[in-house]
Design a protein around this motif. Sequence first.
Motif, PDB file in Angstrom:
ATOM      1  N   TYR A   6      51.132 -24.545  46.879  1.00  0.00           N
ATOM      2  CA  TYR A   6      50.045 -24.983  47.741  1.00  0.00           C
ATOM      3  C   TYR A   6      50.339 -24.607  49.197  1.00  0.00           C
ATOM      4  CZ  TYR A   6      48.219 -26.853  43.510  1.00  0.00           C
ATOM      5  OH  TYR A   6      47.719 -26.932  42.234  1.00  0.00           O
ATOM      6  N   LEU A   7      49.489 -25.002  50.137  1.00  0.00           N
ATOM      7  CA  LEU A   7      49.450 -24.355  51.447  1.00  0.00           C
ATOM      8  C   LEU A   7      50.804 -24.300  52.155  1.00  0.00           C
ATOM      9  CD1 LEU A   7      47.725 -22.993  53.651  1.00  0.00           C
ATOM     10  CD2 LEU A   7      47.407 -25.271  54.644  1.00  0.00           C
ATOM     11  N   ILE A   8      51.509 -25.417  52.249  1.00  0.00           N
ATOM     12  CA  ILE A   8      52.785 -25.387  52.960  1.00  0.00           C
ATOM     13  C   ILE A   8      53.741 -24.416  52.300  1.00  0.00           C
ATOM     14  CG2 ILE A   8      54.786 -26.777  53.634  1.00  0.00           C
ATOM     15  CD1 ILE A   8      52.878 -29.175  53.926  1.00  0.00           C
ATOM     16  N   HIS A   9      53.782 -24.418  50.981  1.00  0.00           N
ATOM     17  CA  HIS A   9      54.621 -23.469  50.243  1.00  0.00           C
ATOM     18  C   HIS A   9      54.185 -22.030  50.507  1.00  0.00           C
ATOM     19  CE1 HIS A   9      56.595 -22.371  46.097  1.00  0.00           C
ATOM     20  NE2 HIS A   9      57.321 -21.971  47.121  1.00  0.00           N
ATOM     21  N   GLN A  10      52.898 -21.813  50.645  1.00  0.00           N
ATOM     22  CA  GLN A  10      52.403 -20.458  50.903  1.00  0.00           C
ATOM     23  C   GLN A  10      52.910 -19.908  52.228  1.00  0.00           C
ATOM     24  OE1 GLN A  10      48.069 -20.685  50.420  1.00  0.00           O
ATOM     25  NE2 GLN A  10      48.395 -21.878  48.545  1.00  0.00           N
ATOM     26  N   PHE A  11      53.088 -20.771  53.221  1.00  0.00           N
ATOM     27  CA  PHE A  11      53.675 -20.317  54.481  1.00  0.00           C
ATOM     28  C   PHE A  11      55.162 -20.008  54.327  1.00  0.00           C
ATOM     29  CE2 PHE A  11      49.854 -21.896  56.584  1.00  0.00           C
ATOM     30  CZ  PHE A  11      49.739 -21.040  57.673  1.00  0.00           C
TER      31      PHE A  11
ATOM     32  N   ARG B 179      57.752 -22.653  60.567  1.00  0.00           N
ATOM     33  CA  ARG B 179      57.077 -23.325  61.677  1.00  0.00           C
ATOM     34  C   ARG B 179      55.938 -24.232  61.221  1.00  0.00           C
ATOM     35  NH1 ARG B 179      57.757 -21.792  66.627  1.00  0.00           N
ATOM     36  NH2 ARG B 179      58.318 -19.675  65.950  1.00  0.00           N
ATOM     37  N   PHE B 180      55.090 -23.738  60.320  1.00  0.00           N
ATOM     38  CA  PHE B 180      53.949 -24.541  59.895  1.00  0.00           C
ATOM     39  C   PHE B 180      54.420 -25.824  59.221  1.00  0.00           C
ATOM     40  CE2 PHE B 180      50.710 -25.738  56.714  1.00  0.00           C
ATOM     41  CZ  PHE B 180      49.632 -25.942  57.548  1.00  0.00           C
ATOM     42  N   ALA B 181      55.381 -25.722  58.316  1.00  0.00           N
ATOM     43  CA  ALA B 181      55.891 -26.916  57.628  1.00  0.00           C
ATOM     44  C   ALA B 181      56.439 -27.925  58.625  1.00  0.00           C
ATOM     45  CB  ALA B 181      56.963 -26.520  56.621  1.00  0.00           C
TER      46      ALA B 181
ATOM     47  N   GLY C 162      57.109 -38.816  53.120  1.00  0.00           N
ATOM     48  CA  GLY C 162      57.970 -38.028  52.253  1.00  0.00           C
ATOM     49  C   GLY C 162      57.490 -36.593  52.215  1.00  0.00           C
ATOM     50  N   LEU C 163      58.355 -35.697  51.780  1.00  0.00           N
ATOM     51  CA  LEU C 163      58.029 -34.269  51.685  1.00  0.00           C
ATOM     52  C   LEU C 163      58.525 -33.744  50.357  1.00  0.00           C
ATOM     53  CD1 LEU C 163      57.161 -31.502  52.926  1.00  0.00           C
ATOM     54  CD2 LEU C 163      59.500 -31.329  53.837  1.00  0.00           C
TER      55      LEU C 163
ATOM     56  N   GLU D 257      65.867 -28.763  60.487  1.00  0.00           N
ATOM     57  CA  GLU D 257      64.894 -29.092  61.529  1.00  0.00           C
ATOM     58  C   GLU D 257      64.339 -30.510  61.397  1.00  0.00           C
ATOM     59  OE1 GLU D 257      63.326 -27.631  64.252  1.00  0.00           O
ATOM     60  OE2 GLU D 257      65.006 -26.230  64.243  1.00  0.00           O
ATOM     61  N   ILE D 258      64.209 -31.003  60.173  1.00  0.00           N
ATOM     62  CA  ILE D 258      63.519 -32.285  59.982  1.00  0.00           C
ATOM     63  C   ILE D 258      64.441 -33.405  59.523  1.00  0.00           C
ATOM     64  CG2 ILE D 258      61.348 -31.097  59.485  1.00  0.00           C
ATOM     65  CD1 ILE D 258      61.768 -31.757  56.518  1.00  0.00           C
ATOM     66  N   ASP D 259      65.695 -33.102  59.235  1.00  0.00           N
ATOM     67  CA  ASP D 259      66.605 -34.096  58.673  1.00  0.00           C
ATOM     68  C   ASP D 259      66.748 -35.323  59.564  1.00  0.00           C
ATOM     69  OD1 ASP D 259      68.615 -35.087  56.846  1.00  0.00           O
ATOM     70  OD2 ASP D 259      70.122 -34.463  58.298  1.00  0.00           O
TER      71      ASP D 259
END
Length: 372
Positions: free
Chosen positions: A183-188, A210-212, A229-230, A256-258
């Motif tokens: 899906y979209l985030i994975h597509q980036f 960057r998008f994620a 959650g992600l 980046e998000i940890d």
Amino acid sequence: MTNTSLLAPYSGGPIGRLPNRIVMAPMSRHRATEDGTPLPVVAEHYAQRASAGLIVTEGIWPSSRGQSGWRFPGIETAAHIEGWRRVTGAVHAAGGRIYAQLMHGGRHGHPLSRIDGDVPAAPSAVLVDPSRVHVRGGKADPVTPREMSPDDIRTAIKDFADAARNAVAAGFDGVELHGANSYLIHQFLADNSNLRTDAYGRGSIADRIRFAVEVVRAVADAIGAERLGLRLSPGNPQFGMAEADPGPVYRALLDEIDGLGLAYLHLTDNDRYPALADLRPHWHGTLIGNVGENGDPTTREAGEAVLAEGLADLVSYGRAFISNPDLPERFAAGAPLQEIDAAHLYTHGAEGYTDYPAMDREPVFAQTSTST
């Protein structure tokens, strides 16, 4: 010392205390009206499964721009919010906890299955795996998406944040961003679905993630990181996705998000890339592991092996929860599991959805195996 029992309580970080370590994984089931409002039977379905440590709903589109399938649910309108409020109320009344999975389809979707009747937008104008797709009235060939403009990207990020606010208004305990399964985030993130040459594209790993990162930060700002959650599926080839070397990309993303204080990371493993083993050192919060994606259903033993190896704190089960609403109780009793009524997986009523009996009722789809 790590507790290796799926039935043991869990308490860690923002997610709080859970009665067991069994998570119901998100699974699309097509039980929504054509405008995306969850049908009344959805509340019963999730309430029946409230003994899971945590429920993650099926993918819910954040706005009609992200709708991927016909009769998939949304969380954009007042009717959607009210429909989901009935679901969360039923789950909470049964003692459960439930997160909404926000799923923007990106290149998934078809004009015949979308409320707006338009062509979907994606990171690049790359056709999804050219198998026929489910649309209103049957099947159709997929369509090539249009490439997202910078304005489209900003709008998609805002749509995620707005949908998260709507989910909280609907009574959800939190939201899960669907960054997996094509899906979209994975597509980036993936090699062959993101051919961009701008700041969201192929220039560097920092561009690719960057998008994620921006979506995660926007939703964390909207509802609080402790409610977020992600889900990620590095190297997952579903729907023609290709990631030749996922490790560096996903390590950079987690680094980046940890430190944001998210409720959890939901990570799928596969034979091509041992994501749990490679990425666990890059995540210091709660980790949900899934080891059944694109393979055999996960057994209780396989789930507890993940816990014993320290690869995850919780384990998500999908197929087992379809036909076993009382899965934790069945695991505790060593009871046999029930087969899935495959003919009614993607129909729109109670049959094959809420008619699977608990152990104190006569099973209708009994099997002797304890596989999940």
